[in-house]
Design a protein around this motif. Structure first.
Motif, PDB file in Angstrom:
ATOM      1  N   LEU A 189       1.593  -3.318   1.705  1.00 58.01           N
ATOM      2  CA  LEU A 189       2.112  -3.443   0.463  1.00 58.01           C
ATOM      3  C   LEU A 189       1.001  -3.855  -0.658  1.00 58.01           C
ATOM      4  O   LEU A 189       0.407  -5.057  -0.270  1.00 58.01           O
ATOM      5  CB  LEU A 189       3.095  -4.457   0.318  1.00 58.01           C
ATOM      6  CG  LEU A 189       3.739  -5.180  -1.035  1.00 58.01           C
ATOM      7  CD1 LEU A 189       4.357  -3.938  -1.797  1.00 58.01           C
ATOM      8  CD2 LEU A 189       4.705  -6.437  -0.896  1.00 58.01           C
ATOM      9  N   ASN A 190       0.623  -3.074  -1.404  1.00 58.19           N
ATOM     10  CA  ASN A 190      -0.582  -3.368  -2.249  1.00 58.19           C
ATOM     11  C   ASN A 190      -0.506  -3.012  -3.619  1.00 58.19           C
ATOM     12  O   ASN A 190       0.594  -2.255  -4.115  1.00 58.19           O
ATOM     13  CB  ASN A 190      -1.631  -2.526  -1.731  1.00 58.19           C
ATOM     14  CG  ASN A 190      -1.429  -1.025  -1.990  1.00 58.19           C
ATOM     15  OD1 ASN A 190      -1.586  -0.268  -2.972  1.00 58.19           O
ATOM     16  ND2 ASN A 190      -0.869  -0.408  -0.775  1.00 58.19           N
ATOM     17  N   GLY A 191      -1.351  -3.804  -4.409  1.00 59.81           N
ATOM     18  CA  GLY A 191      -1.083  -3.506  -5.806  1.00 59.81           C
ATOM     19  C   GLY A 191      -2.182  -4.285  -6.550  1.00 59.81           C
ATOM     20  O   GLY A 191      -2.950  -5.141  -5.790  1.00 59.81           O
ATOM     21  N   PRO A 192      -2.272  -4.296  -7.844  1.00 58.15           N
ATOM     22  CA  PRO A 192      -3.480  -4.902  -8.569  1.00 58.15           C
ATOM     23  C   PRO A 192      -2.935  -6.624  -8.826  1.00 58.15           C
ATOM     24  O   PRO A 192      -1.783  -6.708  -9.056  1.00 58.15           O
ATOM     25  CB  PRO A 192      -3.489  -4.297  -9.934  1.00 58.15           C
ATOM     26  CG  PRO A 192      -2.537  -3.596  -9.983  1.00 58.15           C
ATOM     27  CD  PRO A 192      -1.799  -3.375  -8.603  1.00 58.15           C
ATOM     28  N   LEU A 230      -8.909 -19.333  -3.601  1.00 51.60           N
ATOM     29  CA  LEU A 230      -8.829 -17.859  -4.319  1.00 51.60           C
ATOM     30  C   LEU A 230      -7.204 -17.857  -4.896  1.00 51.60           C
ATOM     31  O   LEU A 230      -6.437 -17.725  -4.061  1.00 51.60           O
ATOM     32  CB  LEU A 230      -9.087 -16.533  -3.423  1.00 51.60           C
ATOM     33  CG  LEU A 230      -8.744 -15.293  -3.719  1.00 51.60           C
ATOM     34  CD1 LEU A 230      -9.384 -15.095  -5.159  1.00 51.60           C
ATOM     35  CD2 LEU A 230      -8.828 -14.567  -2.878  1.00 51.60           C
ATOM     36  N   PHE A 231      -7.077 -18.037  -5.978  1.00 50.15           N
ATOM     37  CA  PHE A 231      -5.860 -17.838  -6.661  1.00 50.15           C
ATOM     38  C   PHE A 231      -5.630 -16.423  -7.347  1.00 50.15           C
ATOM     39  O   PHE A 231      -6.294 -15.747  -7.887  1.00 50.15           O
ATOM     40  CB  PHE A 231      -5.776 -18.907  -8.031  1.00 50.15           C
ATOM     41  CG  PHE A 231      -6.141 -20.352  -7.688  1.00 50.15           C
ATOM     42  CD1 PHE A 231      -4.960 -21.084  -7.255  1.00 50.15           C
ATOM     43  CD2 PHE A 231      -7.330 -20.914  -7.720  1.00 50.15           C
ATOM     44  CE1 PHE A 231      -5.222 -22.349  -7.106  1.00 50.15           C
ATOM     45  CE2 PHE A 231      -7.423 -22.171  -7.491  1.00 50.15           C
ATOM     46  CZ  PHE A 231      -6.490 -22.957  -6.914  1.00 50.15           C
ATOM     47  N   LEU A 232      -4.220 -15.828  -6.635  1.00 48.28           N
ATOM     48  CA  LEU A 232      -4.098 -14.676  -6.923  1.00 48.28           C
ATOM     49  C   LEU A 232      -2.623 -14.663  -7.650  1.00 48.28           C
ATOM     50  O   LEU A 232      -1.689 -15.245  -7.327  1.00 48.28           O
ATOM     51  CB  LEU A 232      -3.761 -13.777  -5.815  1.00 48.28           C
ATOM     52  CG  LEU A 232      -4.994 -13.641  -4.896  1.00 48.28           C
ATOM     53  CD1 LEU A 232      -4.631 -12.853  -3.469  1.00 48.28           C
ATOM     54  CD2 LEU A 232      -5.897 -12.821  -5.664  1.00 48.28           C
ATOM     55  N   LYS A 233      -2.842 -14.348  -9.113  1.00 49.09           N
ATOM     56  CA  LYS A 233      -1.572 -14.773  -9.848  1.00 49.09           C
ATOM     57  C   LYS A 233      -0.984 -13.090 -10.090  1.00 49.09           C
ATOM     58  O   LYS A 233      -1.541 -12.439 -10.454  1.00 49.09           O
ATOM     59  CB  LYS A 233      -1.919 -15.184 -11.232  1.00 49.09           C
ATOM     60  CG  LYS A 233      -0.704 -15.518 -12.142  1.00 49.09           C
ATOM     61  CD  LYS A 233      -0.976 -16.127 -13.466  1.00 49.09           C
ATOM     62  CE  LYS A 233       0.160 -16.221 -14.267  1.00 49.09           C
ATOM     63  NZ  LYS A 233      -0.181 -16.911 -15.442  1.00 49.09           N
ATOM     64  N   SER A 234       0.413 -13.241  -9.726  1.00 47.26           N
ATOM     65  CA  SER A 234       0.840 -11.695  -9.485  1.00 47.26           C
ATOM     66  C   SER A 234       0.968 -11.460 -11.070  1.00 47.26           C
ATOM     67  O   SER A 234       1.552 -11.971 -11.919  1.00 47.26           O
ATOM     68  CB  SER A 234       2.369 -12.041  -8.875  1.00 47.26           C
ATOM     69  OG  SER A 234       2.813 -10.782  -9.155  1.00 47.26           O
ATOM     70  N   MET A 235       0.609 -10.053 -11.067  1.00 52.14           N
ATOM     71  CA  MET A 235       0.551  -9.598 -12.629  1.00 52.14           C
ATOM     72  C   MET A 235       1.365  -8.626 -12.860  1.00 52.14           C
ATOM     73  O   MET A 235       1.528  -7.369 -12.986  1.00 52.14           O
ATOM     74  CB  MET A 235      -0.785  -8.766 -12.817  1.00 52.14           C
ATOM     75  CG  MET A 235      -1.100  -8.286 -14.280  1.00 52.14           C
ATOM     76  SD  MET A 235      -2.689  -7.462 -14.434  1.00 52.14           S
ATOM     77  CE  MET A 235      -2.511  -6.084 -13.292  1.00 52.14           C
ATOM     78  N   ASN A 236       2.836  -8.787 -11.981  1.00 44.88           N
ATOM     79  CA  ASN A 236       3.948  -7.862 -12.029  1.00 44.88           C
ATOM     80  C   ASN A 236       3.272  -6.639 -11.195  1.00 44.88           C
ATOM     81  O   ASN A 236       3.903  -5.729 -11.927  1.00 44.88           O
ATOM     82  CB  ASN A 236       4.465  -7.638 -13.442  1.00 44.88           C
ATOM     83  CG  ASN A 236       5.356  -8.610 -13.927  1.00 44.88           C
ATOM     84  OD1 ASN A 236       5.895  -9.393 -13.592  1.00 44.88           O
ATOM     85  ND2 ASN A 236       4.926  -9.126 -15.098  1.00 44.88           N
ATOM     86  N   SER A 237       2.538  -6.649 -10.338  1.00 49.14           N
ATOM     87  CA  SER A 237       2.226  -5.396  -9.594  1.00 49.14           C
ATOM     88  C   SER A 237       3.099  -4.554  -9.197  1.00 49.14           C
ATOM     89  O   SER A 237       3.046  -3.381  -9.094  1.00 49.14           O
ATOM     90  CB  SER A 237       1.324  -5.989  -8.629  1.00 49.14           C
ATOM     91  OG  SER A 237       1.849  -6.902  -7.520  1.00 49.14           O
ATOM     92  N   MET A 238       4.249  -5.066  -8.892  1.00 49.84           N
ATOM     93  CA  MET A 238       5.455  -4.294  -8.481  1.00 49.84           C
ATOM     94  C   MET A 238       6.582  -4.693  -9.298  1.00 49.84           C
ATOM     95  O   MET A 238       7.564  -5.270  -8.828  1.00 49.84           O
ATOM     96  CB  MET A 238       5.669  -4.526  -6.938  1.00 49.84           C
ATOM     97  CG  MET A 238       4.629  -3.798  -5.943  1.00 49.84           C
ATOM     98  SD  MET A 238       4.401  -2.103  -6.273  1.00 49.84           S
ATOM     99  CE  MET A 238       5.844  -1.366  -5.832  1.00 49.84           C
ATOM    100  N   GLU A 288      -1.910  -1.050 -14.729  1.00 52.39           N
ATOM    101  CA  GLU A 288      -3.161  -0.967 -15.257  1.00 52.39           C
ATOM    102  C   GLU A 288      -3.573  -0.195 -16.765  1.00 52.39           C
ATOM    103  O   GLU A 288      -4.354  -0.973 -17.331  1.00 52.39           O
ATOM    104  CB  GLU A 288      -4.031  -0.154 -14.190  1.00 52.39           C
ATOM    105  CG  GLU A 288      -4.424  -1.234 -13.032  1.00 52.39           C
ATOM    106  CD  GLU A 288      -5.577  -0.942 -12.050  1.00 52.39           C
ATOM    107  OE1 GLU A 288      -5.834   0.322 -12.056  1.00 52.39           O
ATOM    108  OE2 GLU A 288      -5.952  -1.552 -11.464  1.00 52.39           O
ATOM    109  N   ASP A 289      -2.795   0.634 -16.840  1.00 57.20           N
ATOM    110  CA  ASP A 289      -2.845   1.443 -18.143  1.00 57.20           C
ATOM    111  C   ASP A 289      -2.724   0.656 -19.544  1.00 57.20           C
ATOM    112  O   ASP A 289      -2.977   0.784 -20.571  1.00 57.20           O
ATOM    113  CB  ASP A 289      -2.181   2.715 -18.327  1.00 57.20           C
ATOM    114  CG  ASP A 289      -3.100   3.683 -17.590  1.00 57.20           C
ATOM    115  OD1 ASP A 289      -4.113   3.709 -17.206  1.00 57.20           O
ATOM    116  OD2 ASP A 289      -2.594   5.060 -17.624  1.00 57.20           O
ATOM    117  N   VAL A 290      -1.900  -0.531 -19.157  1.00 62.13           N
ATOM    118  CA  VAL A 290      -1.439  -1.212 -20.482  1.00 62.13           C
ATOM    119  C   VAL A 290      -1.887  -2.811 -20.414  1.00 62.13           C
ATOM    120  O   VAL A 290      -1.927  -3.523 -21.317  1.00 62.13           O
ATOM    121  CB  VAL A 290       0.115  -1.253 -20.678  1.00 62.13           C
ATOM    122  CG1 VAL A 290       0.579   0.176 -21.346  1.00 62.13           C
ATOM    123  CG2 VAL A 290       1.142  -1.623 -19.523  1.00 62.13           C
TER     124      VAL A 290
END
Length: 337
Positions: free
Chosen positions: A64-67, A82-90, A242-244
């Motif tokens: 399961l991957n994404g930005p 390392l803080f990873l804040k979900s950017m609505n990647s899915m 990523e485009d927006v």
């Protein structure tokens, strides 16, 4: 990889959509680092702020991957947290009228939103719109299912004069959205136009601009994908988001640069031209002969004939929704009787 080479094992916890990597607590689930897209940090030289692509191994063996929007906070020479804040990647697809209505109501309360479209346009006269991306902020990005929904509510946002619509190379997207929503756009900020007045190239692609301005590399692996097929793949979703998601940040930098160059007045004038409804109207079929390859070699009599033939072809292509050159190729239009 050089930033994370000795990062401690992972602890996963959910708190305001944040995942924290650090501490010594063990877990059976370890992320696989795929790529780091760096941009300068805001805390200090040793900090990193950017897009991290990670993969979480699933039970079925897939990743399961994404930005993920991220900040690396360093306490010593190597990262301690390392803080990873979900950017609505899915993010969930907006595919019901109620969800679309709710999104538009929220968007109408914002000062600005970022927009983009994904479509298929190879066997038809009109582009087949598959997805509309709407970003309320870098963390709140949504995909609207243009296949399943009537997009008329989106027209309210498009036409709202009090909300800035941020797009890159806006005319094509806005023409497609006008046809889908029956609304004409107002208050548009085109980052391509702004780049030209901010000391950058006015022909730059979105990927090049984002890389230059904020130092993030966009993946362009899904540019030729089928945006009408459902469900979308994880890769398609990540690409579309990523485009927006960075457009608002890019706009802020371009505004600052154009002001520093004392070109902000020029920029306002150029952007105001995008409010002209004529940009998004159907073109006069009787002017389409000017686009026929080789028309410059035709005599005046031949041009008069070509004008009528090209006008008929344009109207027929619209009627059957096929590319004009699949109705009659240019060389046939110019062929001697």
């Amino acid at each position: 990889p050089d930033v994370l080479h000795d990062a401690p094992p992972i602890r996963r916890r959910e708190a305001e959509q944040c995942k924290t990597i650090g501490d010594s607590e063990q877990t059976a689930i370890s992320p696989v680092l795929l790529r780091i897209d760096r941009r300068p940090g805001e805390i200090g030289r040793s900090d990193l702020r950017g897009t991290i692509r990670v993969g979480i191994p699933m039970d079925n063996g897939n990743l399961l991957n994404g930005p993920l929007d991220s900040t690396v906070v360093t306490g010593r020479d190597s990262p301690q947290c390392l803080f990873l804040k979900s950017m609505n990647s899915m993010p969930p697809m907006i595919d019901t009228p109620e969800a679309l209505r709710s999104l538009i109501d929220r968007a109408l309360q914002r000062d600005s939103v970022a927009l983009d479209t994904e479509f298929v346009w190879d066997r038809t006269y009109y582009a087949k719109l598959g997805v509309v991306q709407v970003a309320l902020s870098e963390e709140e990005c949504f995909l609207v299912d243009a296949v399943a929904l009537d997009l008329a509510p989106l027209g309210e946002l498009l036409a709202a004069p009090g909300v800035v619509k941020i797009l890159h190379d806006a005319p094509q997207d806005l023409t497609i959205l006008r046809r889908a929503t029956c609304a004409f756009p107002h208050n548009v900020f085109d980052t391509r136009i702004a780049a030209g007045l901010a000391g950058l190239s006015s022909t730059t692609s979105l990927g090049e601009l984002v890389g230059t301005v904020i130092g993030v590399d966009l993946a362009k692996t899904e540019s030729r994908t089928d945006w009408l097929r459902r469900p979308l793949t994880e890769q398609q979703v990540a690409y579309a988001i990523e485009d927006v998601c960075y457009l608002a940040a890019v706009r802020d930098v371009l505004l600052e640069r154009s002001c520093a160059l004392q070109r902000d007045g020029w920029l306002r004038e150029e952007l105001a031209l995008l409010d002209d409804p004529g940009l998004y109207e159907e073109k006069d079929p009787r002017q389409q002969y000017l686009r026929v390859k080789g028309m410059g070699r035709a005599s005046r009599r031949e041009l008069a004939i070509l004008r009528e033939l090209a006008a008929w072809r344009e109207e027929e292509a619209q009627r059957v929704d096929r590319p004009r050159n699949r109705v009659i190729p240019d060389d046939i239009l110019l062929a001697p009787p």
